[in-house]
Design an enzyme around this catalytic site. Structure first.
Site, PDB file in Angstrom:
ATOM      1  N   GLY A  73       4.035  -7.980   4.059  1.00 28.40           N
ATOM      2  CA  GLY A  73       5.162  -8.910   4.149  1.00 28.40           C
ATOM      3  C   GLY A  73       6.402  -8.385   3.450  1.00 28.40           C
ATOM      4  N   VAL A  75       7.672  -8.638   0.325  1.00 27.14           N
ATOM      5  CA  VAL A  75       7.546  -7.967  -0.968  1.00 27.14           C
ATOM      6  C   VAL A  75       6.952  -6.570  -0.792  1.00 27.14           C
ATOM      7  CG1 VAL A  75       6.457  -8.058  -3.243  1.00 27.14           C
ATOM      8  CG2 VAL A  75       7.352 -10.149  -2.212  1.00 27.14           C
ATOM      9  N   CYS A  76       5.976  -6.460   0.093  1.00 24.05           N
ATOM     10  CA  CYS A  76       5.352  -5.163   0.370  1.00 24.05           C
ATOM     11  C   CYS A  76       6.364  -4.193   0.977  1.00 24.05           C
ATOM     12  CB  CYS A  76       4.181  -5.332   1.335  1.00 24.05           C
ATOM     13  SG  CYS A  76       2.985  -6.601   0.881  1.00 24.05           S
ATOM     14  N   THR A  77       7.167  -4.709   1.899  1.00 27.84           N
ATOM     15  CA  THR A  77       8.104  -3.882   2.667  1.00 27.84           C
ATOM     16  C   THR A  77       9.362  -3.534   1.888  1.00 27.84           C
ATOM     17  OG1 THR A  77       7.294  -4.929   4.699  1.00 27.84           O
ATOM     18  CG2 THR A  77       9.397  -3.753   4.834  1.00 27.84           C
ATOM     19  N   ALA A  81       6.270  -0.702  -1.301  1.00 24.48           N
ATOM     20  CA  ALA A  81       6.265   0.597  -0.617  1.00 24.48           C
ATOM     21  C   ALA A  81       7.487   1.450  -0.959  1.00 24.48           C
ATOM     22  CB  ALA A  81       6.145   0.402   0.891  1.00 24.48           C
TER      23      ALA A  81
END
Length: 204
Positions: A73, A75-77, A81
């Protein structure tokens, strides 16, 4: 964890409820689990943990970092990462040969997400933990054991020659702190600092 007696020798251990199993996994050779496989591309055959973590391309003593994302999602994107992409060169200087972004999702979806993040195999390689088996091995799954694949905590794992040396798990999946690239850099820089001190004192 206020008002809780900390066992002797664990004053600096991670005693949070969602990370209480870390000591069971630490210093464990996870590359022995050749039954657990991760998909490194859309079409290739999956690689088992020995092939991934102890392959011939890794120099003796080199390290591997795997950071796990819960849902690919925002935060990950936008945060998790990119932090590893930014710090990839510094991690390499500190002896990290490979960085893997791990997501519990089908290979196609993971590679689509990797492209969105601007990952390339030279700096960060996205891999699919399709069944959630790797997450279960680390003990970072959230759902009940019978649910497949599981939802996972956000985490970062430092592996050296197949041995799980460090596992950092977030308190909340909406944040990137203990599992961030900056945190792993700090850990490795501290290791190097201690090595330098030991050398200066003639202990190594």
């Amino acid at each position: 964890m206020a008002n809780v007696d900390i066992p002797a020798g664990h004053e600096n251990s991670d005693m949070r409820p969602n990370a209480c199993n870390i000591s069971l996994n630490r210093r464990r050779d996870i590359s022995l689990r050749t039954d657990i496989k991760l998909f490194c591309s859309r079409d290739d055959e999956p690689m088992n943990l020995k092939e991934l973590l102890r392959n011939k391309d890794l120099e003796e003593g080199s390290k591997v970092v795997l950071f796990g994302v819960p849902d690919m999602g925002k935060v990950c994107t936008d945060t998790h990462a990119p932090g590893y992409i930014k710090q990839a060169d510094r991690l390499k200087e500190l002896g990290v040969a490979k960085i893997f972004a791990v997501a519990v999702a089908p290979p196609n979806k993971v590679q689509d997400w990797a492209e969105t993040c601007g990952m390339d195999n030279d700096k960060v390689c996205a891999v699919s933990d399709k069944t959630g088996a790797f997450a279960r091995l680390l003990g970072v799954e959230i759902n009940r054991p019978e649910e497949s694949p599981p939802y996972v905590w956000r985490y970062a794992a430092l592996v050296e020659q197949g041995i799980l040396a460090k596992l950092k798990v977030e308190d909340e999946n909406g944040q990137v702190q203990s599992s961030s690239a900056d945190e792993i850099v700090k850990i490795l820089e501290e290791v190097e600092r201690r090595k330098d001190i030991a050398k200066a004192q003639g202990k190594v």
